[in-house]
Motif scaffolding. Structure first.
Motif, PDB file in Angstrom:
ATOM      1  N   THR A  74      30.991  29.425  25.483  1.00  0.00           N
ATOM      2  CA  THR A  74      31.876  30.047  24.491  1.00  0.00           C
ATOM      3  C   THR A  74      31.359  31.431  24.116  1.00  0.00           C
ATOM      4  N   THR A  75      30.066  31.532  23.911  1.00  0.00           N
ATOM      5  CA  THR A  75      29.467  32.812  23.512  1.00  0.00           C
ATOM      6  C   THR A  75      29.639  33.868  24.605  1.00  0.00           C
ATOM      7  N   THR A  76      29.535  33.462  25.859  1.00  0.00           N
ATOM      8  CA  THR A  76      29.723  34.415  26.958  1.00  0.00           C
ATOM      9  C   THR A  76      31.137  34.973  26.963  1.00  0.00           C
ATOM     10  N   HIS A  77      32.129  34.112  26.769  1.00  0.00           N
ATOM     11  CA  HIS A  77      33.519  34.580  26.713  1.00  0.00           C
ATOM     12  C   HIS A  77      33.709  35.585  25.574  1.00  0.00           C
ATOM     13  N   ILE A  78      33.159  35.263  24.411  1.00  0.00           N
ATOM     14  CA  ILE A  78      33.303  36.147  23.242  1.00  0.00           C
ATOM     15  C   ILE A  78      32.616  37.483  23.523  1.00  0.00           C
ATOM     16  N   THR A  79      31.404  37.414  24.043  1.00  0.00           N
ATOM     17  CA  THR A  79      30.629  38.630  24.324  1.00  0.00           C
ATOM     18  C   THR A  79      31.350  39.522  25.334  1.00  0.00           C
ATOM     19  N   GLU A  80      31.845  38.932  26.415  1.00  0.00           N
ATOM     20  CA  GLU A  80      32.529  39.721  27.445  1.00  0.00           C
ATOM     21  C   GLU A  80      33.770  40.394  26.892  1.00  0.00           C
ATOM     22  N   ARG A  81      34.480  39.690  26.007  1.00  0.00           N
ATOM     23  CA  ARG A  81      35.709  40.280  25.458  1.00  0.00           C
ATOM     24  C   ARG A  81      35.383  41.409  24.480  1.00  0.00           C
ATOM     25  N   ILE A  82      34.315  41.277  23.719  1.00  0.00           N
ATOM     26  CA  ILE A  82      33.910  42.342  22.801  1.00  0.00           C
ATOM     27  C   ILE A  82      33.475  43.574  23.586  1.00  0.00           C
ATOM     28  N   VAL A  83      32.740  43.368  24.671  1.00  0.00           N
ATOM     29  CA  VAL A  83      32.323  44.493  25.513  1.00  0.00           C
ATOM     30  C   VAL A  83      33.540  45.196  26.102  1.00  0.00           C
ATOM     31  N   SER A  84      34.513  44.419  26.575  1.00  0.00           N
ATOM     32  CA  SER A  84      35.735  44.999  27.131  1.00  0.00           C
ATOM     33  C   SER A  84      36.471  45.835  26.096  1.00  0.00           C
TER      34      SER A  84
END
Length: 292
Positions: free
Chosen positions: A234-244
């Motif tokens: 879950t954290t990876t999905h959130i992190t990737e979307r914030i970076v995008s």
């Protein structure tokens, strides 16, 4: 924050935000639902056709005429199955609807709350009556009547009270894989946090726990489901979307880096810089200069 920190959105979305409501006939304005910001507006649809609606962790498959109540705080998606689909939609903000403190919060309404049932089956007599109400709202929206907002609020209230008298639909899919449904709901809720349109309204859901709270599930259950279905945490999905989103803000706005950091939920710009460099290998300022 000044107006320079407002992000450009569609004219339809700006007009909707300005007025607080918009009502239209679906076959006449079918593209409108694709461009407004769903996280800001409640939605009532009267539709005739065959469709499948995913709402929170449930799926409703319906044929015929239904009345649907969408809450911007609850993820939902809509699959149109039939080749013809007609009806009406009204979008409105809670600020527009609540003309006084006596009005109950829409989030507490059984029609809009997460534990409620947002889909009602409508017979032909009810369809004709509700059609008339939507048509009257469309007429008033075009009029110069000074109190038309009050009149439209009354029409919305009338639809809500008519719906409260009806029995909710129980024809929903209770057997779909729970992990897949929860993951789909999480991913849609994640996407609904974006794009960031104003630095004055920073990202609210930033951690796996935040999303678990919003979805009313234990964070461990959410983490297991997302990992099982997607192979990522879950954290990876959130992190990737914030970076995008950070990259988009750096490339397509004139916001300074401190404002971008604040908009993405970072208390200090240095925290954002360290986060961005760790994930991308470069710092925000360097990326922005590369894009000039």
């Amino acid at each position: 924050m000044e107006n320079k920190n407002l992000r450009q959105v569609s004219e339809f979305n700006n007009e909707l935000k300005l007025k607080g409501f918009n009502v239209f006939q679906i076959e006449a304005d079918g593209s409108a639902t694709k461009t407004y910001s769903r996280k800001d507006f409640y939605k009532i649809c009267l539709t005739t056709g065959k469709s499948k609606i995913h709402y929170a962790d449930r799926s409703f498959e319906q044929e015929g005429t239904i009345l649907f109540f969408g809450n911007p705080h609850i993820p939902y998606s809509w699959e149109t199955i039939s080749t013809t689909y007609v009806g009406y939609t009204v979008l409105f903000s809670e600020d527009f609807f609540k003309s006084s403190d006596r009005t109950e919060s829409l989030q507490n309404s059984p029609l809009f709350k997460i534990g409620g049932t947002p889909v009602l089956k409508i017979d032909e007599q009810q369809r004709l009556f509700l059609n008339t109400i939507f048509q009257k709202m469309i007429e008033e929206q075009k009029s110069d009547y000074i109190y038309k907002d009050d009149l439209i609020r009354n029409y919305i209230n009338l639809i809500i009270h008519e719906a409260l008298k009806l029995q909710p639909s129980e024809h929903y899919d209770q057997h779909k894989n729970a992990a897949s449904r929860l993951t789909a709901v999480f991913l849609e809720l994640l996407e609904r946090q974006f794009p960031i349109e104003s630095a004055d309204n920073p990202l609210r859901l930033k951690t796996a726990q935040d999303y678990a709270n919003a979805l009313h599930v234990h964070v461990n259950y959410l983490n297991r489901a997302v990992k099982e279905v997607t192979g990522k945490s879950t954290t990876t999905h959130i992190t990737e979307r914030i970076v995008s989103e950070a990259k988009a803000l750096l490339q397509h706005t004139a916001w300074n880096i401190a404002d971008i950091a604040y908009a993405l939920g970072f208390e200090y710009a240095t925290y954002f810089n360290n986060f961005f460099k760790r994930l991308t290998g470069t710092n925000p300022k360097t990326l922005r200069l590369q894009e000039v």
